[in-house]
Enzyme design. Structure first.
Site, short mmCIF file in Angstrom:
data_model
loop_
_atom_site.label_atom_id
_atom_site.label_comp_id
_atom_site.label_asym_id
_atom_site.label_seq_id
_atom_site.Cartn_x
_atom_site.Cartn_y
_atom_site.Cartn_z
N HIS A 75 -46.22 29.06 70.51
CA HIS A 75 -47.51 28.52 70.10
C HIS A 75 -48.55 29.11 71.06
CE1 HIS A 75 -44.62 25.35 68.97
NE2 HIS A 75 -45.45 25.03 67.99
N ASP A 81 -48.76 27.49 74.42
CA ASP A 81 -47.56 27.60 75.26
C ASP A 81 -47.79 28.65 76.33
OD1 ASP A 81 -46.20 25.86 73.55
OD2 ASP A 81 -45.38 27.51 72.36
N HIS A 96 -35.18 18.56 61.28
CA HIS A 96 -36.13 18.06 60.29
C HIS A 96 -35.42 17.70 58.99
CE1 HIS A 96 -39.73 20.24 62.39
NE2 HIS A 96 -39.13 19.36 63.16
N ASP A 138 -35.15 27.35 62.34
CA ASP A 138 -35.21 26.78 63.69
C ASP A 138 -33.87 26.12 63.96
OD1 ASP A 138 -37.71 27.65 64.26
OD2 ASP A 138 -38.62 25.69 64.51
N ASP A 197 -36.88 13.04 66.38
CA ASP A 197 -36.57 14.47 66.44
C ASP A 197 -36.06 14.82 67.83
OD1 ASP A 197 -36.46 17.10 65.76
OD2 ASP A 197 -38.61 17.36 65.42
#
Length: 438
Positions: free
Chosen positions: A101, A104, A271, A296, A307
């Protein structure tokens, strides 16, 4: 140059007899499985956020991890150390890709211009490190969920100023992804959803989300970014209901707004668990609809309601995932990104190595088992026989669209005995065990 992980030299393949915790037992990058090497099949990627910026905090406690840059106080010095440490780590782990990101990479500043300047400084360092090591960018994205400005969403915010701010961030993240040769760009709608319908104009929010994605596609074309666009489904958390609930929801959204030709799906195992699906289910729905783009790679805890982003070690899950991925013809230009974090109690730097080794070996084992299973054709033959009634007679006419309710009713009135066959689930599960465990 500073060495950030001196306790590790190089993680290499040593085979299934090895008891070395810093060696691969199953992942051999150059081993050929079918028509590709393991490295080509799996396309492993390090997640910059969990590996470099994760602090080990959770909703009940502050950060617990110990990292080599803990002695630094200036945020930009920390960001620079993380950049160098990330490439040392990937080289030692033989991980060929990374994902990030925007924030990050570097800390947010007091203004958007300052934020961009901070990121640009680190991007220059990363660009040099990529050239030196040959490590590539799998995908980039922008964090449009962490800061309080995104409390009501980003593209779905009721505040147009937030929509504009989010657009500026994605614009810059797209430019950076292109500059670094990124092969994909991901959208995860962390707060693109609602807490209550009492204050929500759902129609406007969905329309605005679609407008935002169309703008992103248009700008990518304008700057010459040819990478793959991906949407990552998640049903809830942090919002109660997110618009990208699961693969089927995203598929419907894309078709409703004319975006189906521009986007594929990035599926996260954890997810899928939160959506009440298996990992394989989500992969299958994406695959049969031609939109499986990337993964992912993690796993969740079915006893916990959030999560957990654990490293994938479940061989059933990795085998069935690779079963779908192989039938998809692979994931390229996508890959297997370890969107996973070490447990809060695994706080030492070396635990990052142990965790990634476990995940890489689990997927390598799954790849080999899935390849053998597909080569045997045992499941495909069983399924073909189970649905054989659609290959001839009335079934073939149904498939070809040659009959309607009138013809089917006439057929049923004359067919006085229906004979079903067993689904043999337990037999098939035992066959799967044979390929996984030998």
């Amino acid at each position: 140059m500073t060495v950030y992980f001196p306790e590790v030299t190089q993680v290499s393949f040593e085979g299934t007899d090895s008891t070395n915790p810093l060696a691969f037992r199953h992942y051999n990058p150059k081993e050929v499985v079918g028509d590709k090497t393991m490295e080509e099949h799996l396309r492993f990627s390090m997640a910059y956020w969990h590996t470099l910026t994760g602090a080990g905090d959770d909703m009940f406690g502050s950060g617990s991890v110990v990292r080599p840059w803990d002695n630094l106080t200036d945020p930009m010095d920390i960001a620079k150390a993380r950049a160098y440490a990330s490439f040392e780590f990937m080289q030692k782990m033989q991980i060929p890709f990374f994902c990030f990101h925007d924030i990050d990479l570097a800390p947010e500043g007091d203004t958007l211009r300052e934020t961009f300047a901070n990121i640009d400084t680190i991007v220059d360092i990363i660009k040099e490190l990529m050239a030196e090591t040959g490590i590539k960018l799998l995908w980039g994205t922008s964090n449009l969920f962490g800061h309080p400005r995104f409390m009501h969403g980003a593209a779905t915010s009721p505040n147009a100023d937030v929509f504009a701010y989010a657009a500026a961030r994605v614009k810059r993240a797209l430019e950076i992804t292109k500059e670094l040769g990124g092969e994909n760009y991901v959208f995860w709608g962390g707060r693109e959803g609602y807490e209550t319908l009492l204050n929500t104009d759902m129609g406007l929010e969905l329309d605005n989300l679609a407008r935002f994605l169309h703008m992103a596609v248009d700008y990518a074309r304008e700057i010459g970014f040819t990478g793959q666009f991906l949407i990552e489904p998640k049903p809830k958390e942090p919002t109660k209901h997110q618009y990208d609930f699961d693969v089927a929801s995203v598929l419907g959204f894309l078709h409703s707004y004319g975006l189906e030709k521009d986007f594929k799906i990035n599926i996260e195992a954890n997810h899928a668990t939160l959506a009440g699906h298996t990992f394989q289910h989500e992969l299958r729905v994406a695959r049969i609809n031609g939109i499986l783009g990337s993964v992912d790679a993690n796993q969740g805890d079915e006893l916990l309601g959030w999560d957990t982003d654990q490293f994938p070690t479940n061989l059933y899950a990795t085998t069935l995932a690779m079963y779908e991925i192989l039938q998809n013809g692979g994931l390229a230009p996508g890959g297997l990104n370890f969107d996973a974090k070490v447990r809060r109690g695994s706080f030492e730097p070396i635990d990052l190595f142990y965790a990634h080794i476990a995940g890489m070996d689990a997927f390598a084992h799954g790849l080999k088992a899935a390849h053998k299973l597909l080569e045997s054709g045992e499941l495909e033959e069983f399924i073909a026989e189970r649905y054989s009634s659609y290959s001839s007679g009335i079934g073939e006419k149904i498939v070809k669209g040659e009959v309607g309710f009138k013809e089917l009713a006439d057929y049923a009135l004359e067919n006085n005995q229906i004979v079903n066959t067993s689904g043999r689930q337990e037999l098939l599960e035992n066959i799967l065990n044979r390929y996984i465990f030998g």
